[in-house]
Scaffold this motif. Structure first.
Motif, PDB file in Angstrom:
ATOM      1  N   HIS A  68      40.938  -2.423 -14.201  1.00 40.86           N
ATOM      2  CA  HIS A  68      42.001  -1.817 -14.993  1.00 40.86           C
ATOM      3  C   HIS A  68      41.363  -0.752 -15.890  1.00 40.86           C
ATOM      4  CE1 HIS A  68      43.758  -5.749 -13.961  1.00 40.86           C
ATOM      5  NE2 HIS A  68      44.873  -5.063 -13.893  1.00 40.86           N
ATOM      6  N   PRO A  69      41.820   0.497 -15.839  1.00 42.42           N
ATOM      7  CA  PRO A  69      41.192   1.545 -16.642  1.00 42.42           C
ATOM      8  C   PRO A  69      41.610   1.474 -18.104  1.00 42.42           C
ATOM      9  CG  PRO A  69      42.919   2.466 -15.237  1.00 42.42           C
ATOM     10  CD  PRO A  69      42.843   1.012 -14.925  1.00 42.42           C
ATOM     11  N   LEU A 107      43.377  14.559 -22.196  1.00 46.57           N
ATOM     12  CA  LEU A 107      42.646  13.487 -22.850  1.00 46.57           C
ATOM     13  C   LEU A 107      41.167  13.583 -22.495  1.00 46.57           C
ATOM     14  CD1 LEU A 107      43.105  10.773 -24.441  1.00 46.57           C
ATOM     15  CD2 LEU A 107      43.255   9.662 -22.220  1.00 46.57           C
ATOM     16  N   MET A 108      40.308  13.338 -23.493  1.00 42.55           N
ATOM     17  CA  MET A 108      38.877  13.206 -23.214  1.00 42.55           C
ATOM     18  C   MET A 108      38.650  11.786 -22.717  1.00 42.55           C
ATOM     19  SD  MET A 108      37.255  16.009 -23.718  1.00 42.55           S
ATOM     20  CE  MET A 108      35.569  15.476 -23.699  1.00 42.55           C
ATOM     21  N   VAL A 109      38.078  11.670 -21.519  1.00 40.64           N
ATOM     22  CA  VAL A 109      37.898  10.382 -20.852  1.00 40.64           C
ATOM     23  C   VAL A 109      36.418  10.163 -20.579  1.00 40.64           C
ATOM     24  CG1 VAL A 109      38.486   9.088 -18.755  1.00 40.64           C
ATOM     25  CG2 VAL A 109      40.154  10.633 -19.760  1.00 40.64           C
ATOM     26  N   PRO A 110      35.907   8.954 -20.787  1.00 40.80           N
ATOM     27  CA  PRO A 110      34.512   8.703 -20.413  1.00 40.80           C
ATOM     28  C   PRO A 110      34.323   8.988 -18.919  1.00 40.80           C
ATOM     29  CG  PRO A 110      35.363   6.887 -21.712  1.00 40.80           C
ATOM     30  CD  PRO A 110      36.532   7.761 -21.374  1.00 40.80           C
ATOM     31  N   ALA A 111      33.207   9.600 -18.582  1.00 41.40           N
ATOM     32  CA  ALA A 111      32.901   9.866 -17.183  1.00 41.40           C
ATOM     33  C   ALA A 111      32.714   8.542 -16.453  1.00 41.40           C
ATOM     34  CB  ALA A 111      31.656  10.737 -17.083  1.00 41.40           C
ATOM     35  N   LYS A 112      32.376   8.602 -15.188  1.00 39.67           N
ATOM     36  CA  LYS A 112      32.281   7.388 -14.367  1.00 39.67           C
ATOM     37  C   LYS A 112      31.312   6.353 -14.908  1.00 39.67           C
ATOM     38  CE  LYS A 112      33.655   9.721 -10.196  1.00 39.67           C
ATOM     39  NZ  LYS A 112      33.294  10.157  -8.871  1.00 39.67           N
ATOM     40  N   GLY A 113      30.367   6.803 -15.706  1.00 40.22           N
ATOM     41  CA  GLY A 113      29.432   5.854 -16.305  1.00 40.22           C
ATOM     42  C   GLY A 113      30.086   5.093 -17.435  1.00 40.22           C
ATOM     43  N   ARG A 124      36.399  -0.621 -16.520  1.00 39.02           N
ATOM     44  CA  ARG A 124      36.312   0.617 -15.740  1.00 39.02           C
ATOM     45  C   ARG A 124      37.141   0.548 -14.472  1.00 39.02           C
ATOM     46  NH1 ARG A 124      30.046   0.153 -15.868  1.00 39.02           N
ATOM     47  NH2 ARG A 124      29.780   0.341 -18.084  1.00 39.02           N
ATOM     48  N   PRO A 125      37.724   1.691 -14.077  1.00 37.36           N
ATOM     49  CA  PRO A 125      38.355   1.734 -12.761  1.00 37.36           C
ATOM     50  C   PRO A 125      37.265   1.561 -11.706  1.00 37.36           C
ATOM     51  CG  PRO A 125      38.372   3.909 -13.809  1.00 37.36           C
ATOM     52  CD  PRO A 125      37.801   2.953 -14.787  1.00 37.36           C
ATOM     53  N   THR A 126      37.610   0.981 -10.576  1.00 33.75           N
ATOM     54  CA  THR A 126      36.621   0.780  -9.517  1.00 33.75           C
ATOM     55  C   THR A 126      36.839   1.772  -8.391  1.00 33.75           C
ATOM     56  OG1 THR A 126      37.958  -0.764  -8.241  1.00 33.75           O
ATOM     57  CG2 THR A 126      36.620  -1.701 -10.022  1.00 33.75           C
ATOM     58  N   ARG A 127      35.862   1.922  -7.552  1.00 33.21           N
ATOM     59  CA  ARG A 127      35.996   2.826  -6.406  1.00 33.21           C
ATOM     60  C   ARG A 127      36.865   2.219  -5.316  1.00 33.21           C
ATOM     61  NH1 ARG A 127      29.860   2.056  -5.385  1.00 33.21           N
ATOM     62  NH2 ARG A 127      29.894  -0.040  -4.572  1.00 33.21           N
TER      63      ARG A 127
END
Length: 154
Positions: A68-69, A107-113, A124-127
């Protein structure tokens, strides 16, 4: 049977990052955040203060490890939850302390890390596919958390 304090406060434990997380975030690259358009793939629900949003996730009983993001903005003390595109405004336009962001919002969003010391993913969202939080259920959980007053610190 009474719910244990550990179970009841699984999300509110993120009200402040632990020392290991702070150490990891301290050395994040400058590209750890990205500017993202809302309302295309997802809407954002920005809940203030952070602790209130975390209490709503506890009330929702949302699993932390299922993609869940959700991220915390520790600088502004806000929780940002991604929901399906087109659902945030209808559910949250009249809820005090909540800012729904949809088409036209950014929105400023954290990158994939992980993110930065100021904003970091706590789920974190998953692939394998994003599991957006249901906006209507999030609204009800937030109102439930509000009715129960300030959440207990875990």
């Amino acid at each position: 049977m009474a719910e244990s304090q550990e179970t009841a406060c699984k999300w509110t434990a993120f009200v402040a990052p632990d020392d290991a997380t702070v150490a990891e975030l301290r050395f994040a690259e400058n590209s750890a955040m990205r500017f993202a358009a809302c309302g295309i793939q997802w809407d954002a629900v920005v809940i203030a203060p952070l602790e209130r949003g975390l209490a709503a996730l506890d009330a929702l009983d949302l699993p932390q490890d299922e993609g869940h993001p959700v991220f915390a903005d520790y600088y502004k003390q806000e929780l940002i939850v991604q929901v399906r595109a087109g659902t945030a405004v209808d559910q949250f336009e009249d809820v005090q302390g909540v800012r729904p962001l949809s088409r036209g919002g950014w929105l400023m969003v954290p990158a994939k890390g992980v993110g930065t010391p100021y904003a970091a993913w706590i789920s974190r969202p998953t692939r394998f596919g994003v599991r957006y939080v249901d906006a209507a259920r999030l609204r009800e959980a937030l109102l439930t958390a509000d009715r129960h007053g300030a959440p207990a610190r875990c």
